[in-house]
Design a protein around this motif. Sequence first.
Motif, short mmCIF file in Angstrom:
data_model
loop_
_atom_site.label_atom_id
_atom_site.label_comp_id
_atom_site.label_asym_id
_atom_site.label_seq_id
_atom_site.Cartn_x
_atom_site.Cartn_y
_atom_site.Cartn_z
N HIS A 151 0.86 -1.19 0.00
CA HIS A 151 0.00 0.00 0.00
C HIS A 151 0.90 1.25 0.00
O HIS A 151 1.90 1.28 0.72
CB HIS A 151 -0.90 -0.01 1.23
N PRO A 152 0.58 2.27 -0.77
CA PRO A 152 1.47 3.43 -0.90
C PRO A 152 1.41 4.43 0.25
O PRO A 152 2.07 5.47 0.19
CB PRO A 152 0.99 4.08 -2.20
N SER A 153 0.64 4.15 1.29
CA SER A 153 0.43 5.13 2.36
C SER A 153 1.73 5.69 2.93
O SER A 153 1.85 6.91 3.15
CB SER A 153 -0.40 4.49 3.48
N MET A 154 2.72 4.84 3.19
CA MET A 154 3.98 5.32 3.76
C MET A 154 4.64 6.35 2.87
O MET A 154 5.12 7.40 3.34
CB MET A 154 4.95 4.14 3.97
N LEU A 155 4.69 6.07 1.58
CA LEU A 155 5.38 6.97 0.66
C LEU A 155 4.60 8.26 0.45
O LEU A 155 5.20 9.34 0.35
CB LEU A 155 5.62 6.26 -0.68
N LEU A 156 3.30 8.17 0.38
CA LEU A 156 2.49 9.38 0.23
C LEU A 156 2.65 10.28 1.45
O LEU A 156 2.71 11.51 1.33
CB LEU A 156 1.02 9.00 0.02
N ALA A 157 2.72 9.67 2.64
CA ALA A 157 2.95 10.45 3.86
C ALA A 157 4.33 11.09 3.85
O ALA A 157 4.49 12.25 4.28
CB ALA A 157 2.80 9.55 5.09
N ALA A 158 5.33 10.38 3.36
CA ALA A 158 6.69 10.94 3.27
C ALA A 158 6.73 12.13 2.33
O ALA A 158 7.39 13.14 2.61
CB ALA A 158 7.66 9.86 2.81
N LEU A 159 6.01 12.04 1.22
CA LEU A 159 5.96 13.17 0.27
C LEU A 159 5.28 14.38 0.92
O LEU A 159 5.76 15.51 0.80
CB LEU A 159 5.20 12.76 -1.00
N ARG A 160 4.17 14.14 1.61
CA ARG A 160 3.48 15.25 2.28
C ARG A 160 4.35 15.88 3.35
O ARG A 160 4.41 17.11 3.49
CB ARG A 160 2.18 14.74 2.91
N GLU A 161 5.03 15.04 4.12
CA GLU A 161 5.82 15.54 5.25
C GLU A 161 6.99 16.40 4.79
O GLU A 161 7.36 17.37 5.46
CB GLU A 161 6.32 14.36 6.08
N THR A 162 7.58 16.03 3.66
CA THR A 162 8.76 16.75 3.17
C THR A 162 8.43 17.81 2.13
O THR A 162 9.27 18.66 1.82
CB THR A 162 9.77 15.76 2.55
N GLY A 163 7.23 17.75 1.57
CA GLY A 163 6.86 18.70 0.53
C GLY A 163 7.51 18.42 -0.81
O GLY A 163 7.54 19.29 -1.68
N VAL A 164 7.99 17.21 -1.01
CA VAL A 164 8.65 16.84 -2.26
C VAL A 164 7.63 16.25 -3.22
O VAL A 164 6.76 15.47 -2.82
CB VAL A 164 9.79 15.83 -1.99
N ASP A 165 7.76 16.61 -4.49
CA ASP A 165 6.89 16.07 -5.53
C ASP A 165 7.27 14.63 -5.84
O ASP A 165 8.45 14.26 -5.74
CB ASP A 165 6.99 16.93 -6.79
N ALA A 166 6.29 13.83 -6.25
CA ALA A 166 6.55 12.42 -6.55
C ALA A 166 7.63 12.24 -7.62
O ALA A 166 8.41 11.29 -7.57
CB ALA A 166 5.25 11.74 -6.99
N ARG A 167 7.69 13.14 -8.58
CA ARG A 167 8.69 13.01 -9.65
C ARG A 167 10.11 13.20 -9.14
O ARG A 167 11.09 12.83 -9.81
CB ARG A 167 8.41 14.01 -10.77
N ASP A 168 10.24 13.79 -7.94
CA ASP A 168 11.55 14.06 -7.36
C ASP A 168 11.87 13.12 -6.19
O ASP A 168 12.72 13.43 -5.36
CB ASP A 168 11.63 15.51 -6.88
N ALA A 169 11.17 12.00 -6.14
CA ALA A 169 11.38 11.04 -5.06
C ALA A 169 11.74 9.67 -5.63
O ALA A 169 11.33 9.31 -6.73
CB ALA A 169 10.14 10.93 -4.17
N VAL A 170 12.50 8.92 -4.86
CA VAL A 170 12.92 7.56 -5.23
C VAL A 170 12.81 6.66 -4.02
O VAL A 170 13.17 7.06 -2.90
CB VAL A 170 14.38 7.55 -5.76
N MET A 171 12.30 5.45 -4.24
CA MET A 171 12.27 4.42 -3.19
C MET A 171 13.37 3.42 -3.47
O MET A 171 13.52 2.92 -4.60
CB MET A 171 10.91 3.71 -3.21
N VAL A 172 14.16 3.09 -2.45
CA VAL A 172 15.24 2.11 -2.56
C VAL A 172 14.89 0.93 -1.66
O VAL A 172 14.71 1.11 -0.45
CB VAL A 172 16.60 2.71 -2.15
#
Length: 227
Positions: A151-172
């Motif tokens: 479920h993407p909840s963790m990553l969506l929360a990380a984007l909201r918390e940091t204010g970073v756009d999805a296109r500028d994020a990477v999951m490792v």
Amino acid sequence: MTDRLRLVIFDVDGTLVDSQADILGAMAAAFALYGLDVPPREAVLSIVGLSLNEAMARLVPHLPETLRAALVAGYKNAYMTARVASDTRQTSPLYPGARAVLDLLSRQSHTLLGVATGKSQRGLDALIASHGLEGLFQTRQVADHHPSKPHPSMLLAALRETGVDARDAVMVGDTSYDMDMARAAGIRAIGVSWGYHAPAALHGAHHVIDRFEDLPSRLEDIWRVAA
């Protein structure tokens, strides 16, 4: 390079640290507590990354829900007891090159670091403290507050918390759950070959790396395309 903030989010078990000794030990202790046979090593490692409730449901679906809940509690207690009795740096060591790459990325002015893990808050805090990683991660998403991967909840929360756009994020990450979670959140996924799922299982990865040292250059390739 633009001045937009970038966010690199790491899975923990099988990606940053080789925690299989601690995981297998806690699982064995939990099952022994109820006189049950411990599932095979391969089966246990295959569910690493999922929240404990989901992991146990996949591992022993034939057991009653109340017993699975008891096993989850037994696992948590065994894991934290082991944390007090042993040196996490030895039983859950960082993978080669991990600390150097984390330090390198943390020094980049437009790069933020985060964690998205199936661990509990308590478990993650203990691990970060034992390895001296305090202050490196600007967002720390744990199983206590989210549905299980993928479920993407963790990553969506990380984007909201940091204010970073999805296109500028990477999951490792090292598992198919990490790759599928990233895809569901609309962010790029980098798989690592040294973890608990075979590289061939990382179908959702945009890239797969074999050494931690390869991560910075792979990220640069991604940022260049996203610019």
